[in-house]
Design a protein around this motif. Structure first.
Motif, PDB file in Angstrom:
ATOM      1  N   MET A 143       0.848  -1.191   0.000  1.00 59.38           N
ATOM      2  CA  MET A 143       0.000   0.000   0.000  1.00 59.38           C
ATOM      3  C   MET A 143       0.884   1.242   0.000  1.00 59.38           C
ATOM      4  SD  MET A 143      -3.144   1.135   2.527  1.00 59.38           S
ATOM      5  CE  MET A 143      -4.231  -0.140   1.874  1.00 59.38           C
ATOM      6  N   GLY A 144       0.660   2.104  -0.988  1.00 59.73           N
ATOM      7  CA  GLY A 144       1.471   3.299  -1.137  1.00 59.73           C
ATOM      8  C   GLY A 144       0.714   4.568  -0.803  1.00 59.73           C
ATOM      9  N   ARG A 145       1.198   5.654  -1.359  1.00 60.45           N
ATOM     10  CA  ARG A 145       0.611   6.964  -1.091  1.00 60.45           C
ATOM     11  C   ARG A 145      -0.862   6.990  -1.499  1.00 60.45           C
ATOM     12  NH1 ARG A 145       2.398  12.624  -3.974  1.00 60.45           N
ATOM     13  NH2 ARG A 145       1.226  14.013  -2.617  1.00 60.45           N
ATOM     14  N   THR A 205      -3.161   5.362  -0.220  1.00 63.29           N
ATOM     15  CA  THR A 205      -3.648   3.987  -0.045  1.00 63.29           C
ATOM     16  C   THR A 205      -3.749   3.223  -1.366  1.00 63.29           C
ATOM     17  OG1 THR A 205      -6.047   4.433  -0.127  1.00 63.29           O
ATOM     18  CG2 THR A 205      -4.953   4.705   2.009  1.00 63.29           C
ATOM     19  N   PRO A 258       6.034   0.707   3.628  1.00 62.84           N
ATOM     20  CA  PRO A 258       4.778   0.200   3.071  1.00 62.84           C
ATOM     21  C   PRO A 258       4.500  -1.239   3.496  1.00 62.84           C
ATOM     22  CG  PRO A 258       6.488   0.136   1.401  1.00 62.84           C
ATOM     23  CD  PRO A 258       7.088   0.821   2.605  1.00 62.84           C
ATOM     24  N   TYR A 304      -0.301  -5.256   0.934  1.00 63.70           N
ATOM     25  CA  TYR A 304      -1.577  -4.582   0.678  1.00 63.70           C
ATOM     26  C   TYR A 304      -2.745  -5.183   1.456  1.00 63.70           C
ATOM     27  CZ  TYR A 304      -4.996  -1.825  -1.873  1.00 63.70           C
ATOM     28  OH  TYR A 304      -5.990  -0.948  -2.193  1.00 63.70           O
ATOM     29  N   ARG A 340      -4.597   5.072   8.083  1.00 66.36           N
ATOM     30  CA  ARG A 340      -4.827   5.618   6.740  1.00 66.36           C
ATOM     31  C   ARG A 340      -3.988   6.882   6.525  1.00 66.36           C
ATOM     32  NH1 ARG A 340      -8.927   5.037   3.048  1.00 66.36           N
ATOM     33  NH2 ARG A 340     -10.153   3.810   4.540  1.00 66.36           N
ATOM     34  N   ARG A 346      -1.111   7.688   7.595  1.00 68.65           N
ATOM     35  CA  ARG A 346       0.322   7.485   7.367  1.00 68.65           C
ATOM     36  C   ARG A 346       0.633   7.351   5.874  1.00 68.65           C
ATOM     37  NH1 ARG A 346       2.100   2.074   6.625  1.00 68.65           N
ATOM     38  NH2 ARG A 346       4.088   2.462   7.668  1.00 68.65           N
ATOM     39  N   HIS A 347      -0.420   7.241   5.054  1.00 65.50           N
ATOM     40  CA  HIS A 347      -0.238   7.143   3.609  1.00 65.50           C
ATOM     41  C   HIS A 347      -0.425   8.494   2.918  1.00 65.50           C
ATOM     42  CE1 HIS A 347      -1.243   3.039   4.960  1.00 65.50           C
ATOM     43  NE2 HIS A 347      -0.359   2.682   4.050  1.00 65.50           N
ATOM     44  N   ARG A 378       4.629   9.580   0.372  1.00 64.47           N
ATOM     45  CA  ARG A 378       5.193   8.378  -0.231  1.00 64.47           C
ATOM     46  C   ARG A 378       5.801   7.478   0.851  1.00 64.47           C
ATOM     47  NH1 ARG A 378       6.787  12.249  -4.145  1.00 64.47           N
ATOM     48  NH2 ARG A 378       6.058  11.778  -6.254  1.00 64.47           N
ATOM     49  N   PRO A 379       5.625   6.178   0.731  1.00 61.14           N
ATOM     50  CA  PRO A 379       6.295   5.261   1.650  1.00 61.14           C
ATOM     51  C   PRO A 379       7.792   5.257   1.371  1.00 61.14           C
ATOM     52  CG  PRO A 379       5.242   4.031  -0.104  1.00 61.14           C
ATOM     53  CD  PRO A 379       4.808   5.458  -0.275  1.00 61.14           C
TER      54      PRO A 379
END
Length: 219
Positions: A73-75, A77, A140, A143, A157, A159-160, A163-164
């Motif tokens: 899971m990235g920026r 979400t 990250p 997912y 949520r 924390r996204h 960018r990770p």
């Protein structure tokens, strides 16, 4: 590559520079992204060098594919494929809950070295150059686990919002994180990082990362 069609990948493209007012000032975010690109390009020869070396060694010490690709899971979400040098024995995919411990018995001796030295993380430089990740940011999560944490952990949520990262404040200060309760502490550290984003904090995390790598701490 892992098929991400089952995930929410709408408008998955990431701009070269962050434009939203989060994770520090605009100037800081431009400088951070520029640093990511410069260092990422500088590290590409290392990725190639270790890739060639592992192609030669893997058939004897770590049979299987060169890379391990996993949806994270990235920026915002959104899902992206994180790339690492494979460090575990190739077996059929086994579903693992968010609280299940790491399958340490699957890590090969060579894989253990790659993990301890953090060489297995090098291919994520490609994720950094693509814009999916930064050198420093919230780590990250897988997912499917992240979807669980969003429902379970307040602030997860948020924390996204950035960018990770390959490394980050939670990793250097808390070490390896596994399970819901430990992830709660990780979230608190990640939110601290986002809310206090600065050149000084970035430099501290970068230094702490070097210390961890040279001490070969964690896994």
């Amino acid at each position: 590559m892992v098929n991400t069609t089952s995930f929410d990948t709408t408008d998955h493209s990431t701009p070269i520079f962050d434009t939203a007012p989060r994770g520090g000032s605009f100037g800081f975010r431009v400088a951070k992204r520029t640093f990511d690109i410069v260092v990422g390009l500088a590290l590409l020869p290392l990725v190639l060098l270790f890739g060639i070396a592992l192609l030669i060694v893997n058939p004897f010490a770590n049979k299987g594919k060169l890379f391990f690709v996993q949806p994270r899971m990235g920026r915002d979400t959104k899902a992206f494929n994180a790339i690492k040098f494979r460090s575990m024995r190739a077996v059929e995919k086994v579903q693992r809950s968010a609280d299940c411990p790491l399958e340490v018995d699957r890590i090969t001796p060579l894989g253990g070295f790659l993990r301890k030295s953090r060489i297995d993380e090098l291919p994520q430089v490609l994720n950094v150059l693509k814009g999916d990740m930064s050198l420093i940011g919230p780590r990250p999560d897988y997912y499917d686990h992240a979807l669980h944490y969003i429902e379970e952990i307040p602030g997860y949520r948020e924390r996204h919002d950035v960018r990770p990262g390959i490394s980050g404040y939670a990793q250097t200060e808390l070490g390896y994180i596994e399970g819901v309760e430990a992830t709660r502490r990780k979230v608190a550290a990640d939110l601290h990082y986002i809310e206090n984003a600065s050149f000084a904090l970035e430099a501290w995390i970068f230094w702490r990362t070097l210390v961890v790598v040279f001490k070969r701490a964690g896994s």
